[in-house]
Design an enzyme around this catalytic site. Sequence first.
Site, PDB file in Angstrom:
ATOM      1  N   CYS A 148       6.027  -0.364   6.797  1.00  0.00           N
ATOM      2  CA  CYS A 148       5.619   0.799   6.009  1.00  0.00           C
ATOM      3  C   CYS A 148       6.786   1.218   5.135  1.00  0.00           C
ATOM      4  CB  CYS A 148       5.240   1.933   6.962  1.00  0.00           C
ATOM      5  SG  CYS A 148       4.747   3.453   6.136  1.00  0.00           S
ATOM      6  N   LEU A 149       6.493   1.584   3.881  1.00  0.00           N
ATOM      7  CA  LEU A 149       7.567   2.004   2.979  1.00  0.00           C
ATOM      8  C   LEU A 149       8.252   3.281   3.481  1.00  0.00           C
ATOM      9  CD1 LEU A 149       5.889   1.324  -0.489  1.00  0.00           C
ATOM     10  CD2 LEU A 149       7.697  -0.016   0.623  1.00  0.00           C
TER      11      LEU A 149
ATOM     12  N   GLN B  97       2.781   9.917   1.414  1.00  0.00           N
ATOM     13  CA  GLN B  97       4.145   9.369   1.419  1.00  0.00           C
ATOM     14  C   GLN B  97       4.984   9.838   0.234  1.00  0.00           C
ATOM     15  OE1 GLN B  97       2.313   5.284   2.133  1.00  0.00           O
ATOM     16  NE2 GLN B  97       4.336   5.017   2.991  1.00  0.00           N
TER      17      GLN B  97
ATOM     18  N   GLY C  92       0.818  -1.196   0.000  1.00  0.00           N
ATOM     19  CA  GLY C  92       0.000   0.000   0.000  1.00  0.00           C
ATOM     20  C   GLY C  92       0.860   1.258   0.000  1.00  0.00           C
TER      21      GLY C  92
ATOM     22  N   HIS D 223      -2.331   7.395   7.155  1.00  0.00           N
ATOM     23  CA  HIS D 223      -1.356   8.271   6.483  1.00  0.00           C
ATOM     24  C   HIS D 223      -2.013   9.580   6.039  1.00  0.00           C
ATOM     25  CE1 HIS D 223       2.420   6.121   6.210  1.00  0.00           C
ATOM     26  NE2 HIS D 223       1.865   5.040   5.713  1.00  0.00           N
TER      27      HIS D 223
ATOM     28  N   HIS E 191      -4.289   1.345   7.814  1.00  0.00           N
ATOM     29  CA  HIS E 191      -2.928   1.891   7.813  1.00  0.00           C
ATOM     30  C   HIS E 191      -2.821   3.058   6.814  1.00  0.00           C
ATOM     31  CE1 HIS E 191       1.636   1.201   7.771  1.00  0.00           C
ATOM     32  NE2 HIS E 191       1.446   2.005   6.738  1.00  0.00           N
ATOM     33  N   GLU E 192      -3.348   2.857   5.595  1.00  0.00           N
ATOM     34  CA  GLU E 192      -3.225   3.899   4.558  1.00  0.00           C
ATOM     35  C   GLU E 192      -4.095   5.117   4.883  1.00  0.00           C
ATOM     36  OE1 GLU E 192      -0.795   3.577   2.679  1.00  0.00           O
ATOM     37  OE2 GLU E 192      -0.516   1.432   2.993  1.00  0.00           O
TER      38      GLU E 192
HETATM   39 NI    NI Z   1       2.685   3.124   5.464  1.00  0.00          NI
END
Ligand code: NI
Length: 173
Positions: free
Chosen positions: A92-93, A51, A46, A138, A134-135
């Site tokens: 997470c990226l 991000q 995701g 963000h 989670h997304e």
């Molecule tokens: Ni993330």
Amino acid sequence: MALLPIICYPDERLHTVAKPVTAVDARIQTLIADMLETMYESNGVGLAATQVDVHERVVVMDISEGRDAPLVLINPNMLWISPEKHLNEEGCLSVPGIYDGVQRHDAIKVEALDREGNARFIEADGLLSVCIQHEMDHLLGKVFVEYLSPLKRNRIKTKLLKAQREGRVAKLV
Ligand code: NI
């Protein structure tokens, strides 16, 4: 299409609250295509626009084994969350190399626009439910490490700042 640079924790820009998308136009289509390419290239499940330093309510996901089932949510709105929660290991990226447990609701119901701008209703449980929560966090400026203890969070901050100084963040992903 283009690969977009991903902002890494503890960059302050990750705490920006995203604004609703006002029109699903060519600019948003390009953003979505670029976000999907960036997510696949990084082996993520995701990615939120936050991000990649775009502060509009767009997320892309793909939880399929074959990496061939992209899901795009524009202006997602949580309609219902199950009272039951459980602990899931998350990464997470934007927090490369770090995995830890976060409590998430087992099941959710969400409404959103898809990449063509059509209204969609999604019922999710399991990994998809975790991923959407989670997304969507963000988009509110919240990173999963904020659910951890201050001690753990500070350790993660120190580790990532050191990695960024030494230019080896890519190796942590
Ligand atoms: Ni993330």
